[in-house]
Motif scaffolding. Structure first.
Motif, PDB file in Angstrom:
ATOM      1  N   GLY A 278       0.790  -1.232   0.000  1.00  0.00           N
ATOM      2  CA  GLY A 278       0.000   0.000   0.000  1.00  0.00           C
ATOM      3  C   GLY A 278       0.815   1.270   0.000  1.00  0.00           C
ATOM      4  O   GLY A 278       0.255   2.350  -0.218  1.00  0.00           O
TER       5      GLY A 278
ATOM      6  N   ALA B 146       0.900   2.956  -3.494  1.00  0.00           N
ATOM      7  CA  ALA B 146      -0.404   3.479  -3.907  1.00  0.00           C
ATOM      8  C   ALA B 146      -0.705   4.799  -3.202  1.00  0.00           C
ATOM      9  O   ALA B 146      -1.120   5.778  -3.837  1.00  0.00           O
ATOM     10  CB  ALA B 146      -1.497   2.452  -3.622  1.00  0.00           C
ATOM     11  N   PHE B 147      -0.506   4.858  -1.875  1.00  0.00           N
ATOM     12  CA  PHE B 147      -0.836   6.116  -1.206  1.00  0.00           C
ATOM     13  C   PHE B 147       0.177   7.207  -1.558  1.00  0.00           C
ATOM     14  O   PHE B 147      -0.165   8.393  -1.563  1.00  0.00           O
ATOM     15  CB  PHE B 147      -0.985   5.916   0.307  1.00  0.00           C
TER      16      PHE B 147
ATOM     17  N   ARG C 237       1.330   8.971   7.977  1.00  0.00           N
ATOM     18  CA  ARG C 237       1.243   7.540   7.659  1.00  0.00           C
ATOM     19  C   ARG C 237       2.585   6.850   7.873  1.00  0.00           C
ATOM     20  O   ARG C 237       2.645   5.741   8.417  1.00  0.00           O
ATOM     21  CB  ARG C 237       0.759   7.344   6.218  1.00  0.00           C
TER      22      ARG C 237
ATOM     23  N   GLN D  15      -6.592   4.073   0.273  1.00  0.00           N
ATOM     24  CA  GLN D  15      -5.610   3.143   0.859  1.00  0.00           C
ATOM     25  C   GLN D  15      -5.823   3.103   2.369  1.00  0.00           C
ATOM     26  O   GLN D  15      -5.118   3.762   3.134  1.00  0.00           O
ATOM     27  CB  GLN D  15      -4.186   3.568   0.497  1.00  0.00           C
ATOM     28  N   ARG D  16      -6.780   2.327   2.819  1.00  0.00           N
ATOM     29  CA  ARG D  16      -7.142   2.307   4.230  1.00  0.00           C
ATOM     30  C   ARG D  16      -6.198   1.472   5.083  1.00  0.00           C
ATOM     31  O   ARG D  16      -6.138   1.650   6.308  1.00  0.00           O
ATOM     32  CB  ARG D  16      -8.573   1.771   4.383  1.00  0.00           C
ATOM     33  N   SER D  17      -5.452   0.552   4.466  1.00  0.00           N
ATOM     34  CA  SER D  17      -4.594  -0.332   5.260  1.00  0.00           C
ATOM     35  C   SER D  17      -3.437   0.415   5.906  1.00  0.00           C
ATOM     36  O   SER D  17      -2.915  -0.020   6.934  1.00  0.00           O
ATOM     37  CB  SER D  17      -4.052  -1.463   4.386  1.00  0.00           C
ATOM     38  N   THR D  18      -3.008   1.520   5.321  1.00  0.00           N
ATOM     39  CA  THR D  18      -1.885   2.281   5.877  1.00  0.00           C
ATOM     40  C   THR D  18      -2.338   3.521   6.630  1.00  0.00           C
ATOM     41  O   THR D  18      -1.485   4.266   7.136  1.00  0.00           O
ATOM     42  CB  THR D  18      -0.936   2.707   4.739  1.00  0.00           C
ATOM     43  N   GLU D  19      -3.633   3.746   6.729  1.00  0.00           N
ATOM     44  CA  GLU D  19      -4.134   4.957   7.376  1.00  0.00           C
ATOM     45  C   GLU D  19      -3.999   4.857   8.890  1.00  0.00           C
ATOM     46  O   GLU D  19      -4.357   3.833   9.489  1.00  0.00           O
ATOM     47  CB  GLU D  19      -5.598   5.189   7.009  1.00  0.00           C
TER      48      GLU D  19
END
Length: 484
Positions: A87, A90-91, A201, A269-273
């Motif tokens: 991720g 992407a972010f 992040r 990209q919620r997994s790294t938030e």
């Protein structure tokens, strides 16, 4: 037929009054490399000459020419490890798209308003109003991001800013009253600080006091600063091209589309938030920290360096008859800063970040004497000094990114985790306020003196930043990084 013993036939010998049992070694029957052999009786002494085959339990005996594993081969590239996190790419891509308009909006607004209304004074006043509104609104937006999460706040905030940009275009296009320009551009102050959210992040992904986490966070901050320099180097160039080659409103419209698209991709990209912290009243407000207040003074003076340098360079190039080259000269300064930021990310982090900040600001002050010397070399009005000035700004820019990276690292350490976005947004706000003050002071200076002497202004601002950093060293000192 001669007797040929089997390879396992033992040898018997008499030494003194002892019978010695030894294994026979024959190269024809030697076991393959790395294989194990049966140990002899524990009471028998070892023979003095036969070589002992390697034990299978010793991995250090592996051949030296063996190819190292892939992870070991990548250990030398800290940026490869940084983006190996799922991720992260992407972010980062979404963040870069959303950050590029930061260098486009003010230039686009000035060209668009000045072209339609025929007044640079009006265009400058509108952009200054938007900057003042951003200084008031941005910290509150960041506080909401900390409380409710990046995705829930950044997306509607970016949508409001994009609609405000569209309203500004319509007001200019249909010749609305001047006060509508101020209102529309002030509404763009809801633009989220995507650079601060990206740094938050990284701080979330590499939280903890382990040395490897500190090194990775140092690399991430260096990359983010290099990305800032890239966006502020390409943004004005892209905006000027769109507004002049396409149509005057193209720069503002393109910036709004890039902002909204980038924020949507970033927020997806919620997994790294980082997790939302809820109400942050229990956490100490960043401005209540004396150490952070001293650091914000350093950012304010550093911003004055940037704003004054930009205005003085524009005026100097115009005075020498090469106004078209002013953007390229400023781009060289940003390029030098970006390259220094990427190089800094490959080095180990400082043990004492506050002390490194003082050293970086001191280096920036020393290097900013070069543009002053280059600009005052030669006869007044001579165009031959412009290439020399470009080289001087390229070298002077090498101290910018290390100063900003070190400063942002201190912000992350001095700000409570529950209000990290707010703390970093305050740092950006201080920079913007410094840029505005430096630009205003630079404009007054070049109108009343020779533009070449205007380069004394960013040098004085850098010395002021050095004074603030040195005064705050004791406050910074208690936040000591891990040993390198």
């Amino acid at each position: 037929m001669p007797y040929s013993p089997a390879p396992d036939t033992p040898l018997l010998a008499v030494t003194g009054d002892s019978l010695v049992l030894a294994r026979r070694f024959d190269a024809r029957f030697a076991p393959a490399s790395g294989s194990a052999s049966e140990p002899g009786p524990p009471s028998a002494p070892e023979p003095p000459k036969p070589p002992e085959p390697p034990e299978p339990s010793e991995p250090s005996k592996a051949p030296k020419a063996a190819r190292p594993p892939r992870t070991a081969r990548r250990r030398g590239n800290p940026y490869a490890r940084l983006f190996a996190i799922p991720g992260a790419r992407a972010f980062t891509a979404g963040n870069l798209l959303a950050r590029l308009p930061m260098g486009m909006f003010s230039v686009s607004a000035v060209i668009m308003i000045a072209g339609s209304r025929g007044s640079y004074a009006l265009a400058g006043a509108v952009t200054a109003t938007g900057l003042a509104a951003t200084a008031l609104v941005a910290p509150r937006t960041a506080r909401l991001v900390d409380r409710y999460g990046q995705a829930r706040i950044a997306v509607p905030a970016a949508a409001i800013a994009a609609l405000a940009s569209l309203a500004l275009v319509l007001c200019v296009r249909y010749e609305a009253p001047d006060w509508t320009l101020f209102a529309a551009y002030a509404a763009t102050a809801t633009t989220p600080n995507t650079g601060g959210m990206s740094r938050a992040r990284w701080a979330h992904l590499y939280r903890g006091a382990a040395p490897e986490n500190a090194a990775a966070l140092h690399t991430a901050n260096s990359f983010e600063q290099a990305a800032d320099e890239l966006c502020f180097m390409l943004g004005p160039v892209l905006a000027a091209f769109l507004c002049t080659a396409v149509f005057p409103e193209a720069g503002t419209l393109t910036g709004a589309v890039l902002l909204l698209t980038g924020v949507l991709l970033f927020a997806a990209q919620r997994s790294t938030e980082p997790p939302a912290t809820g109400r942050t009243d229990a956490a100490r407000a960043p401005l209540h920290s004396p150490a952070l207040a001293a650091l914000l003074a350093v950012f304010l003076a550093t911003g004055a360096v940037f704003g004054a340098t930009e205005v003085v360079t524009l005026a100097f190039a115009d005075d020498r008859g090469h106004q078209a080259w002013a953007g390229a000269v400023l781009a060289l300064q940003a390029a030098g800063s970006g390259a220094a930021g990427l190089l800094l990310g490959t080095l180990r982090p400082a043990r004492r970040v506050g002390r490194r900040l003082v050293l970086c600001v001191a280096a920036m002050s020393a290097l900013l004497a070069l543009p002053l010397l280059a600009a005052t070399t030669g006869a007044p009005g001579s165009a031959g000094t412009l290439p020399l000035l470009a080289c001087a700004l390229l070298i002077a820019g090498a101290a910018t990114a290390p100063t900003m990276v070190t400063g942002m690292t201190l912000v992350q350490r001095l700000t409570p985790a529950a209000r990290l976005n707010e703390g970093m947004t305050l740092a950006v706000t201080a920079l913007l306020a410094g840029i505005a003050a430096g630009a205003a002071a630079g404009g007054w200076t070049v109108e009343h003196t020779d533009p070449a002497r205007g380069y004394a202004l960013p040098l004085c601002a850098a010395l002021l930043a050095l004074l603030c950093a040195a005064a705050g060293t004791r406050r910074f000192g208690h936040d000591e990084g891990p040993a390198a």
